[in-house]
Design an enzyme around this catalytic site. Structure first.
Site, PDB file in Angstrom:
ATOM      1  N   HIS A 103       0.816  -1.207   0.000  1.00 25.60           N
ATOM      2  CA  HIS A 103       0.000   0.000   0.000  1.00 25.60           C
ATOM      3  C   HIS A 103       0.856   1.266   0.000  1.00 25.60           C
ATOM      4  CE1 HIS A 103       0.805  -0.844   4.263  1.00 25.60           C
ATOM      5  NE2 HIS A 103       0.733   0.464   4.438  1.00 25.60           N
ATOM      6  N   ASN A 104       0.374   2.271  -0.716  1.00 20.84           N
ATOM      7  CA  ASN A 104       0.993   3.603  -0.798  1.00 20.84           C
ATOM      8  C   ASN A 104       2.295   3.636  -1.588  1.00 20.84           C
ATOM      9  OD1 ASN A 104      -1.074   4.382   0.920  1.00 20.84           O
ATOM     10  ND2 ASN A 104       0.213   4.322   2.742  1.00 20.84           N
TER      11      ASN A 104
END
Length: 363
Positions: free
Chosen positions: A259-260
């Protein structure tokens, strides 16, 4: 469909000689090539295979004596693998997906399907999805609500595109990939053992029970133009902002993007690469198979990492890295040389110790 030698040479921008109207139906290794095949021998090392096969035409290295090989036609490729890219593109028929929307597909009434799109059976397309012109989507693919897929995309069997994912043009997705699953993000009410270890680098106080509280993923995934995703790749959605993959980047099978994560343009990530959450990868980065990138670090532009390299700290632009943990390539080579010398060094030290009287340390 058969192709003439003239058409192939024109498509590749290559020179050709001999009977340019001769047709070939497929490419083959020299020794296995039949009369209707194009033998691939772009390096002199493979020339002997032509005599073992039955090819009448071949793709050869510049200056090759094709007539002495008994061929009727030849195409000359100054850069063999680049010619392979063009040839395979020309001869690849792609998946057989009928034009239009298959009767066994489920498309939400609010979805927009571009002109010329081909949607296979058992595909599900959610509310508000936009599919670009000439996209091809193979069977058992699911595209969740709000996703946007660009023009000329190819999404193969069983792929999963999550909600609100945005994908550019000419995207290729291999079977079983999952784009837009929730990120792996959890927190404990009190400071966790992991947080403590990060602060102390090994020391722990009292070990207590702890439980994990889920942090939901509100972001999505944004993918640029000309990106390719391998089989069973997993790309997690961002926690607040989107996970991003830049234009022209290619991901091999079984790659995991946390994620991210932000990945730049024209990167190459080989099989089983894992990039932990919130890491940033620059442009034109190459990560060999099984490379790992720690969370919250930056890998600069044009970094190249050999297979199984583990990057724990920021990597400067242009650096070539190897090893666990990652070090400069020349340093890694010296380390490996030193490791191989250790048994011999231990033997020498043991021999020296025999001739030195033991002197106990003073208390």
């Amino acid at each position: 469909m058969p192709h003439t030698i003239r058409d192939i040479a024109l498509a590749l921008g290559a020179e050709a000689a001999g009977d340019l109207d001769l047709t070939v139906a497929r490419a083959a290794e020299p020794q296995a090539a039949g009369p209707g095949d194009l033998a691939l021998a772009m390096d002199p090392r493979y020339a002997d295979g032509i005599a073992k096969g039955q090819a009448q035409a071949a793709m050869l290295w510049p200056g090759a004596d094709w007539q002495a090989m008994g061929l009727k036609a030849a195409i000359f490729a100054p850069r063999g693998r680049l010619a392979m890219a063009g040839l395979t593109r020309l001869m690849d028929p792609g998946p057989d997906i009928d034009a239009g929307v298959h009767g066994m597909a489920i498309v939400h009434p609010s979805a927009v399907i571009g002109s010329g799109a081909a949607i296979g059976p058992f595909v599900t397309i959610g509310a508000g999805v936009v599919i670009g012109p000439n996209a091809r989507i193979a069977s058992h693919t699911s595209i969740a609500e709000g996703a946007r897929i660009g023009a000329d995309c190819l999404i193969l069997h069983g792929a999963r595109i999550g909600a609100r994912v945005t994908i550019g043009d000419r995207f290729i997705c291999q079977p079983g990939a999952v784009i837009g699953a929730d990120g792996f993000s959890f927190v404990t009410p009190e400071k966790s053992g992991v947080e403590e270890i990060r602060e102390t680098l090994g020391s722990r106080a009292d070990i207590k029970d702890q439980s994990w509280t889920r942090i939901h993923s509100l972001g999505a995934v944004t993918i640029g133009d000309d990106v390719e995703i391998g089989a069973n790749v997993c790309v997690d959605r961002g926690t607040i902002r989107d996970t991003e993959i830049g234009p022209g980047t290619k991901l091999d099978n079984l790659v995991h993007i946390g994620h991210n994560v932000q990945i730049g343009r024209d990167c190459l990530l080989c099989g089983q690469v894992g990039i932990a959450g919130s890491a940033r990868i620059g442009d034109r980065v190459v990560l060999g198979g099984q490379c790992g990138v720690n969370d919250n670090i930056f890998v600069g532009n044009d970094v190249i990492c050999g297979g199984a390299t583990k990057i724990f700290t920021n990597a400067p632009a242009g650096r070539v890295l190897l090893g666990y943990p990652a070090v400069k390539m020349e340093t890694h080579v010296e380390i490996q040389k030193a490791l191989r010398r250790l048994p011999r060094l231990a033997t020498r030290v043991a021999a020296l110790e025999k001739g030195v009287p033991f002197a106990p340390e003073a208390e």
